[in-house]
Structures are given as structure tokens and as C-alpha cells.
Design an enzyme around this catalytic site. Sequence first.
Site, PDB file in Angstrom:
ATOM      1  N   CYS A  67       0.812  -1.219   0.000  1.00 40.51           N
ATOM      2  CA  CYS A  67       0.000   0.000   0.000  1.00 40.51           C
ATOM      3  C   CYS A  67       0.844   1.268   0.000  1.00 40.51           C
ATOM      4  O   CYS A  67       0.616   2.174  -0.814  1.00 40.51           O
ATOM      5  CB  CYS A  67      -0.985  -0.005   1.167  1.00 40.51           C
ATOM      6  SG  CYS A  67      -0.266   0.119   2.828  1.00 40.51           S
ATOM      7  N   HIS A 119      -2.620   1.112   7.039  1.00 40.86           N
ATOM      8  CA  HIS A 119      -2.918   0.956   5.614  1.00 40.86           C
ATOM      9  C   HIS A 119      -3.226   2.329   5.028  1.00 40.86           C
ATOM     10  O   HIS A 119      -3.843   3.166   5.691  1.00 40.86           O
ATOM     11  CB  HIS A 119      -4.119   0.028   5.424  1.00 40.86           C
ATOM     12  CG  HIS A 119      -4.397  -0.302   3.987  1.00 40.86           C
ATOM     13  ND1 HIS A 119      -3.553  -1.077   3.230  1.00 40.86           N
ATOM     14  CD2 HIS A 119      -5.403   0.054   3.167  1.00 40.86           C
ATOM     15  CE1 HIS A 119      -4.048  -1.196   2.003  1.00 40.86           C
ATOM     16  NE2 HIS A 119      -5.172  -0.497   1.940  1.00 40.86           N
ATOM     17  N   HIS A 131      -5.954   1.515  -3.938  1.00 42.71           N
ATOM     18  CA  HIS A 131      -4.957   1.019  -2.979  1.00 42.71           C
ATOM     19  C   HIS A 131      -4.461  -0.358  -3.386  1.00 42.71           C
ATOM     20  O   HIS A 131      -5.017  -0.998  -4.272  1.00 42.71           O
ATOM     21  CB  HIS A 131      -5.557   0.987  -1.564  1.00 42.71           C
ATOM     22  CG  HIS A 131      -6.618  -0.060  -1.387  1.00 42.71           C
ATOM     23  ND1 HIS A 131      -6.608  -0.951  -0.339  1.00 42.71           N
ATOM     24  CD2 HIS A 131      -7.716  -0.364  -2.120  1.00 42.71           C
ATOM     25  CE1 HIS A 131      -7.661  -1.750  -0.433  1.00 42.71           C
ATOM     26  NE2 HIS A 131      -8.344  -1.406  -1.494  1.00 42.71           N
TER      27      HIS A 131
END
Length: 173
Positions: A67, A119, A131
Site C-alpha cells: 500500500c 494501511h 490502494h
Amino acid sequence: MQKRAFLLALHLALWGAPATADNAVPTSPDLFDRYSSAAQELVNEGLSYIGVRYRFGGTSPETGLDCSGMVQAVFRNALGLNLPRTAHEMARQGDKVGRQELKPGDLVFFNTMRRAFSHVGIYIGDGQFVHAPSSGGGVRVEDMSAQYWTKRFNGARRLVDETTPVITHSNGH
């Protein structure tokens, strides 16, 4: 071909103007100001990674991205900005933004590993973000209103504004 059709449809829904093969910014002055151009570059770059495989610790579209590696690559390639390596470090950059104030190009953070800011993705508009989610998957667009993401949302940061310069680049991935 399906990927190109998907990107064009998504681009039309978000921006209302046709995407071009080289990700050029439409020139209509009433559609985009400098902020929007920088944001559009981020969105276009992020969407160009759709389908790139996830790889933990990955920082290259050619070998796989995690990510934060995806976000780093997008900001570097779209705007020439170098961001810190981890989502947690990225969460300290820019200005805090409320969920209701999100604009395309903002970073969105989630608690996916039982710790805050574990994240990160890039908000692309209309309640969606791009993402690199997890092992076995690839870069994709998701709806922030899905229960999974709503429960884990930690906040957002804005790194681009009306003064952020847009660089010209050739997209080599």
C-alpha cells in the site's frame, strides 16, 4: 482492453472529460484549476496501477507494490514528490482532513492490522479510493462506505493544494 475501458468509464464518472492515452490533463479552464490538475495527475497515476500485484514491501510496479509503496510511486511519478516509506510515517505529512472534506488526491488511512495508520490509499472521488490491499490481490478501487473500510477508517491527510506544481512525465510502467 477491459482495463482501458474500465479506466475510461471511471475517469468519465469522476472527471467528466475523456481520459487520454498519455494521461494528459484536459485543457478546459472551467473544469480544472491547478489543484484539480495535480489531483487529477495523482488519480490518473493511481488508476494506471490497477491490477499490479500486491507484494509486501514492494516499491515497484514491475515487481509488485504494497500500500505505501503504491502511494510513494504515485506521488513520485505524478508530481515528483518523495513521501516517507510507511503508511504510519505518511500519516504525519500534510494537513488533516475530515472524511466529509475529502478531495481527490488526499491520502486515506485505515487500521487493518490492529494499529492506527497501518494501511493507506489515495482518495479518487465519489467515496472511492485506490490502494494495494493484500497478499494474493492487486491494486484496485474500493468504496469507502463498505462496512469493512468504514469501521477501520483512521483519517486523511492532504498533501496537494492549489500551489502544488504539476510536472510533465512519461508514464513508463
